[in-house]
Design an enzyme around this catalytic site. Structure first.
Site, PDB file in Angstrom:
ATOM      1  N   ALA A  66       0.665  -0.946   0.014  1.00 10.06           N
ATOM      2  CA  ALA A  66       0.048  -0.207  -0.097  1.00 10.06           C
ATOM      3  C   ALA A  66       1.078   1.156  -0.019  1.00 10.06           C
ATOM      4  O   ALA A  66       1.921   1.393   0.663  1.00 10.06           O
ATOM      5  CB  ALA A  66      -0.772  -0.098   1.218  1.00 10.06           C
ATOM      6  N   GLY A 105       0.749  -4.843   0.374  1.00 10.90           N
ATOM      7  CA  GLY A 105      -0.395  -5.070  -0.707  1.00 10.90           C
ATOM      8  C   GLY A 105      -0.058  -5.695  -1.723  1.00 10.90           C
ATOM      9  O   GLY A 105      -0.882  -6.188  -2.435  1.00 10.90           O
ATOM     10  N   GLU A 108      -0.784  -9.152  -1.550  1.00 15.11           N
ATOM     11  CA  GLU A 108      -2.141  -9.685  -1.203  1.00 15.11           C
ATOM     12  C   GLU A 108      -3.227  -9.370  -2.737  1.00 15.11           C
ATOM     13  O   GLU A 108      -3.948 -10.093  -3.455  1.00 15.11           O
ATOM     14  CB  GLU A 108      -2.621  -8.716  -0.513  1.00 15.11           C
ATOM     15  N   GLU A 128       3.378  -6.107   6.646  1.00 17.78           N
ATOM     16  CA  GLU A 128       4.027  -4.743   7.739  1.00 17.78           C
ATOM     17  C   GLU A 128       3.720  -4.943   8.761  1.00 17.78           C
ATOM     18  O   GLU A 128       3.083  -3.973   9.620  1.00 17.78           O
ATOM     19  CB  GLU A 128       1.026  -5.084   7.559  1.00 17.78           C
TER      20      GLU A 128
END
Ligand code: T1G
Length: 696
Positions: A66, A105, A108, A128
Site C-alpha cells: 500500500a 498489499g 495481497e 506490515e
C-alpha cells in the site's frame, strides 16, 4: 493500450489481455493503482472475447505495498481490500507476474489473482508487522488458503520477505521462470491459461485446515518475544479467522486492521520507516561522491578492526595500519574473528570468505596508506594523538583522498586544522560493534567540502549503514544527548531512586537497557574520562553526583571488572551490595533530600532530559531536523522503534507539558533544568517537531 487510470493500462492481445501497473518508484498501491485495477477487471468482465489475463508491473519491482504515505490522510476509494476482491472475483482468470518484491498489499494483490509466477530474484513478503499493521487487504485470509496457516503465520509475523524458490515450495507461487522481461512472461502466461496449459485456482474457494496448537504456540511466542507490540497479536487473530468463510474472515481482518491503523504504534513505526530514508536527504546530496575502493584504517583496536570488517564485508579493499607488528597482528586477528562471526550470522557466504580476506592487508607504516581513497583514523581519543596523525597523513595521503576520523566527541575543526587540506576532512563516527551497528554519524566540519560529505553518505550506503549528518559539538548528536540523560539518571539516584529502579523503569519504557546497566556493559571508565574532560569547564553550581567516581576509584568498571553498579559474577547481574553506602555518601555530598520516586517520575525526568537536549541540538544546528535525532536514537541507541524516536515521542507529550516538567524539575536543579528556547516557542505557538520535519 487503454488507460484505466494514471497508473494502470490494459492491453488486448487477441483472446488475452495484459494489465500493466506503472507507478514509480516502487509501484506502491496508491489510489491511481487501485482505481485502475478495479476498472481493468470491469473491462475484462465486459469483454467476452477475453479468456485470460496477466498482471505485471513496469520498473524494477512488483507492487511494494500500500502507499504508506496515504496513511493518516483522507481516504480516496477504492480501498485495497475492494481492489483485491475485484481481482479475486474476476470472471477472467488473471496471473500475477512478479519481479523484484511483492510486499504487503503487493503480495495481497498477487494472492487475489488466480495464479502467480516469479521472475528470477523475486521475493514475496508481508512486512506490515514492521509498520504496526497487519495485511489488511485480504492477506490474512488468502495467505493461509495458499500456503497453510503455519507458513502464513510465519510470513506475516516475521515481516521478512521470502525468495521465490521458498514461495514456490509453500504454494505462494505457482511457477518460477528464468525469463526476465515481465511483459513477455505475462503475455506468454496469459496465452497458456487460455490454452489450458497453465492451471489457475480461485484463492477464495480454497479452505484452511485449523491448527489450534500452531495458533497457541504463536500467541506464546509473540507474548515472549515482543510483549510491547500490538500488531503481532492482531495478526494471529486475523489468521485464526481464516478457517471461517472468507467474507467472515475478511470482516474480522478489517476490524483488526482499522484498530491497528489507529494505534499510536503504527504512526511511530511508519515514522521510523521514513526516518531511515529521510536522513539520506542532506544539503550536499547533489555533489558527486569521490570514488572509494581502497580504504585505509588506522588503529586495529575494537573500533578500527570493526570498521575494517564493515568495509571488507562491503567488498572494499582495506589496508589496516598499526604502530607495531604486535598490535597489527592483534588487529588482523580480531578482523579474522569478526569475519568468522559474519559467516556464522550468514552475513558472509563461505565462497566470499577467501576473496574478503584477500582484500585485507596490514602495515605498520602509515606510508602504506598513500594509495587509499579514504582513510579512517580510529586511534586513542586524545586530541594531540589525532592531530599528530592527521599532520602526518597530510604528507602521505594522495591528493583528493578523504581523511576521516572516528572520534566520538573531539573537535573536528581542530583535527582538520592539523592538515593543509581541511576540505578533505570529515568525521565518520561508527558505533561499536562497527561491523554490526547500522548508525553512522557523518560529522561535517566548517571547511568540509560538499563532495566529501556526499562521499561519507556514499560510504554509509555501501556499508549498509544509516548515515546521519551531524554538526560539530562535544558528542555530536547521540553522545551529546546521551550525556544529558545520563546526568539526569545520576541525579535521579541523588533524589531517591536506585540505579536498579532507573534501569527497570527505562526498560519498561521499551529501551533495550537502562543507563546504569548500559554503563556496566560499555565500561564505566568511558564516562569517567568524559567527566574528567569536563572538569575544567564544569560550572561551580552544577549539581554533580560523585557516585560514578566512587565506583571508578574502587576499580569497579562494570562487566569487564566483574563489578560496577551491578555484580556480574553470577548468571544474571545483581545490584552491587556495596552500592547503598556509596549512594548515601554521594547524596550527602550533593546535599540531596532523597524521597521515594515512582517509576513514572523516573521515566518522565529521564525522557524530558533527552528531549530537552535534543531541542538544544536542533537549535544549534548540530542536527538539521528532529527526524535526524530520531534516526540516531532508533538505529544507534536502542530507542524502541514502536515509539518512533525521542522527538517523535516528544510530540505525544507536547511542548507545553515538557516545559511544565522542566520548570518543576528546575526547583531542585536550576542549573541543569533550563527551558530550551525552541521548546518554549513551540509551547507558545502550539507547534510540533513533526512540523519542523515538514519544514525540512
Ligand atoms: N509506500 C510509499 N512509498 C514507498 C513505499 C510504500 N509502500 N515503499 C517504498 N517507498 C518509497 C521510499 O520511501 C523511497 O522514497 C522510494 O520508495 C524507494 O524506496 C494493506 C497496509 C520496496 C524493498 O512495508 O521495503 O501494504 O525516499 O529507498 O531500498 O496490507 O522500499 O525515494 O522519496 O526503500 O530499493 C507494506 C516498504 C506497506 C514495503 C524497496 N510494504 N518498502 O527498497 O528503495 S503496508 C512495505 C520497502 C501495506 C496492506 C498494508 C522498500 C523496498 P524516496 P527505498 P529500496
Amino acid at each position: 493500450m487503454e488507460a484505466m487510470s494514471a497508473a494502470v493500462t490494459l492491453e488486448r492481445e487477441g483472446e488475452v489481455a495484459l494489465i500493466r501497473i506503472d507507478n514509480p518508484p516502487v509501484n506502491a498501491a496508491g489510489q491511481p493503482v487501485r482505481e485502475g485495477l478495479v476498472k481493468a477487471v470491469a473491462a475484462l468482465d465486459a469483454d467476452p472475447g477475453i479468456r485470460a489475463a496477466a498482471l505485471y508491473c513496469a520498473g524494477r519491482t512488483f507492487v511494494a505495498g500500500a502507499d504508506i504515505r496515504e496513511f493518516g490522510k483522507p481516504f480516496v476509494p477504492p480501498s485495497l481490500p475492494e481492489t483485491c476482491d475485484a481481482l479475486a472475483e474476476s470472471r477472467v482468470p488473471i496471473v500475477a507476474v512478479i519481479q523484484g518484491t511483492a510486499l504487503g498489499g503487493g503480495c495481497e494483490i498477487a494472492m487475489a489473482c488466480q495464479a502467480r509466477i516469479g521472475l528470477p530474484g523475486a521475493k514475496l513478503g508481508l512486512p506490515e508487522v514492521n509498520l504496526g499493521l497487519l495485511p489488511g487487504a485480504g492477506g490474512t485470509q488468502r495467505a493461509p488458503r495458499l500456503m497453510g496457516m503455519a507458513a502464513a503465520l510465519h510470513l506475516a509475523l516475521s515481516g521478512k520477505p521470502i525468495p521465490a524458490e521458498k514461495a514456490l515450495s509453500l504454494g505462494l507461487l505457482d511457477e518460477i521462470t528464468d525469463q526476465t522481461d515481465p511483459r513477455m512472461v505475462a503475455l506468454h502466461a496469459a496465452r497458456r491459461i487460455a490454452s489450458g496449459k497453465l492451471a489457475t485456482r480461485r484463492t477464495d474457494a480454497l479452505t484452511v485446515t485449523p491448527l489450534p496448537a500452531v495458533l497457541q504456540a504463536a500467541r506464546e511466542t509473540v507474548a515472549k518475544s515482543s510483549p510491547q507490540l500490538h500488531a503481532p497479536g492482531r495478526i494471529i487473530e486475523a489468521i485464526a479467522a481464516s478457517t471461517r468463510p472468507i467474507a467472515e474472515g475478511q470482516k474480522e481482518e478489517r476490524r483488526l486492521f482499522l484498530e491497528s491503523l489507529e494505534d499510536p504504534q503504527r504512526a511511530a513505526l511508519v515514522h521510523a520507516f521514513f526516518a531511515e530514508r529521510a536522513v539520506a536527504k542532506f544539503p550536499e546530496q547533489d555533489a558527486k561522491p569521490r570514488p572509494i575502493e581502497r580504504i585505509g584504517v588506522i588503529g586495529g583496536g575494537t573500533m578500527g578492526s570493526g570498521i575494517a570488517t564493515a568495509c571488507l564485508l562491503a567488498g572494499l579493499q582495506v589496508v589496516l595500519s598499526e604502530q607495531t607488528e604486535d598490535a597489527l597482528e592483534r588487529g588482523l586477528a580480531t578482523i579474522g574473528r569478526n569475519l568468522d562471526g559474519a559467516v556464522k550470522r550468514g552475513k558472509l557466504t563461505a565462497d566470499r570468505v577467501r576473496a574478503t580476506r584477500a582484500a585485507l592487508t596490514g602495515a605498520s607504516d602509515l606510508n602504506a596508506l598513500a594509495g587509499a581513497d579514504l582513510i579512517i583514523e580510529a586511534v586513542f581519543e586524545k586530541m594531540e594523538v589525532k592531530t599528530a596523525i592527521f599532520a602526518r597523513l597530510d604528507g602521505i595521503a594522495k591528493p583528493g583522498a578523504v581523511l576521516a576520523t572516528n572520534t566520538s566527541y573531539l573537535d573536528l575543526n581542530q583535527i582538520a586544522a592539523a592538515t593543509s587540506r581541511p576540505q578533505d576532512v570529515i568525521g565518520l563516527h561508527f558505533f561499536s560493534p562497527a561491523h554490526v551497528m547500522r548508525l553512522l554519524e557523518i560529522v561535517v566540519a566548517d571547511k568540509t567540502a560538499p563532495d566529501v560529505v556526499a562521499t561519507g553518505f556514499a560510504l554509509a550506503k555501501r556499508l549498509g549503514k544509516i548515515g546521519v549528518r551531524a554538526g560539530v559539538c562535544d558528542g555530536f548528536i547521540g553522545n551529546r544527548i546521551l550525556s544529558a540523560y545520563r546526568r539526569a539518571a545520576e541525579n535521579l539516584v541523588l533524589d531517591g531512586a536506585t540505579p536498579e529502579q532507573v534501569d527497570r523503569a527505562i526498560r519498561a519504557f521499551g529501551m533495550a537497557m537502562g543507563p546504569f546497566e548500559m554503563g556496566d556493559l560499555a565500561g564505566l571508565d568511558i564516562a569517567w574520562a568524559s567527566r574528567r574532560r569536563h572538569d575544567a569547564t564544569r560550572p561551580a553550581d552544577e549539581r554533580y553526583s560523585t557516585l560514578a567516581d566512587k565506583l571508578y576509584d574502587k576499580g569497579w568498571l562494570g562487566r569487564k571488572t566483574g563489578r560496577g553498579y551491578y555484580d556480574h559474577a553470577g548468571e544474571t547481574p545483581v545490584p552491587n551490595p556495596e552500592l547503598p553506602a556509596l549512594i548515601d555518601a554521594a547524596r550527602a555530598e550533593a546535599k540531596a533530600t532523597p524521597r521515594a520516586l515512582t517509576d513514572q517520575e523516573v521515566r518522565d525526568r529521564y525522557l524530558t532530559a533527552m528531549i530537552a537536549e535534543g531541542a538544544r541540538v536542533l537549535e544549534e544546528g548540530i542536527a538539521r531536523r528532529p527526524v535526524d535525532i530520531d534516526a540516531v536514537f532508533l538505529f544507534g541507541y536502542g530507542f524502541p522503534r514502536h515509539l518512533g524516536g525521542p522527538m517523535f515521542h516528544a510530540d505525544t507529550i507536547g511542548a507545553a507539558e515538557l516545559v511544565r516538567r522542566i520548570e518543576e524539575y528546575a526547583k531542585v536543579d536550576p542549573q541543569f533544568w533550563t527551558v530550551p528556547p525552541l521548546l518554549a516557542r513551540m509551547a507558545k505557538d502550539g507547534t510540533s517537531f513533526a512540523a519542523l520535519n515538514e519544514a525540512g
